[in-house]
Design a protein around this motif. Sequence first.
Motif, mmCIF file in Angstrom:
data_model
loop_
_atom_site.group_PDB
_atom_site.id
_atom_site.type_symbol
_atom_site.label_atom_id
_atom_site.label_comp_id
_atom_site.label_asym_id
_atom_site.label_seq_id
_atom_site.Cartn_x
_atom_site.Cartn_y
_atom_site.Cartn_z
ATOM 1 N N SER A 286 1.009 -1.293 0.032
ATOM 2 C CA SER A 286 0.019 -0.169 0.078
ATOM 3 C C SER A 286 0.839 1.257 -0.117
ATOM 4 N N GLY B 228 1.203 3.471 -2.845
ATOM 5 C CA GLY B 228 1.684 4.148 -4.008
ATOM 6 C C GLY B 228 0.653 5.305 -4.027
ATOM 7 N N GLY B 229 1.084 6.089 -5.049
ATOM 8 C CA GLY B 229 0.397 7.197 -5.656
ATOM 9 C C GLY B 229 1.040 7.985 -6.592
ATOM 10 N N SER B 230 0.486 9.187 -6.940
ATOM 11 C CA SER B 230 1.035 10.293 -7.686
ATOM 12 C C SER B 230 1.809 11.256 -7.091
ATOM 13 N N LEU C 126 7.055 9.761 -1.052
ATOM 14 C CA LEU C 126 5.848 8.516 -0.878
ATOM 15 C C LEU C 126 6.599 7.535 -0.015
ATOM 16 N N THR D 172 2.089 -1.976 -6.396
ATOM 17 C CA THR D 172 1.597 -0.828 -6.106
ATOM 18 C C THR D 172 2.137 0.475 -7.238
ATOM 19 N N GLN D 173 1.408 1.010 -7.625
ATOM 20 C CA GLN D 173 1.939 2.008 -8.720
ATOM 21 C C GLN D 173 2.575 3.344 -8.147
ATOM 22 N N VAL D 174 3.541 3.693 -8.541
ATOM 23 C CA VAL D 174 3.904 4.940 -8.390
ATOM 24 C C VAL D 174 4.355 5.854 -9.418
ATOM 25 N N THR D 175 3.878 7.116 -9.587
ATOM 26 C CA THR D 175 3.813 7.812 -10.688
ATOM 27 C C THR D 175 4.469 8.967 -10.156
#
Length: 123
Positions: free
Chosen positions: A7, A9-11, A18, A117-120
């Motif tokens: 958990s 992740g985010g932009s 982060l 989890t995506q990290v942008t």
Amino acid sequence: QVQLVESGGGSVEAGGSLRLSCAASRDTASIFCMGWFRQAPGKAREGVAAIDTDGLTSYSDSVMGRFTISKDNAKNTLYLQMNNLNPEDTAVYYCAAETGDFLCPYYTDFRSRGQGTQVTVSS
């Protein structure tokens, strides 16, 4: 095999931070090696960081000095604090655990991993 759930992740914009978390299904104190790897679209999987049961850490050159891996055995949770992020850090980040190696380098081949989890990071 241990079950892992990531958990956090985010932009974020370049220069931001982060913290990723990874909840493990069993006692992390008994897991010799845990770590994080990432995969960007069209690129090979890249080891990022690892930590062993003695707290010895290992990092890839690309994240050294910016990322910190840590573990809270009381919570059975692995963390990855990511500071000074840049667009090249954009990827799906996976928590991983258990290796057949005698050591715990960041590039080790882990046996278990989470769903990612995506990290942008935008410029």
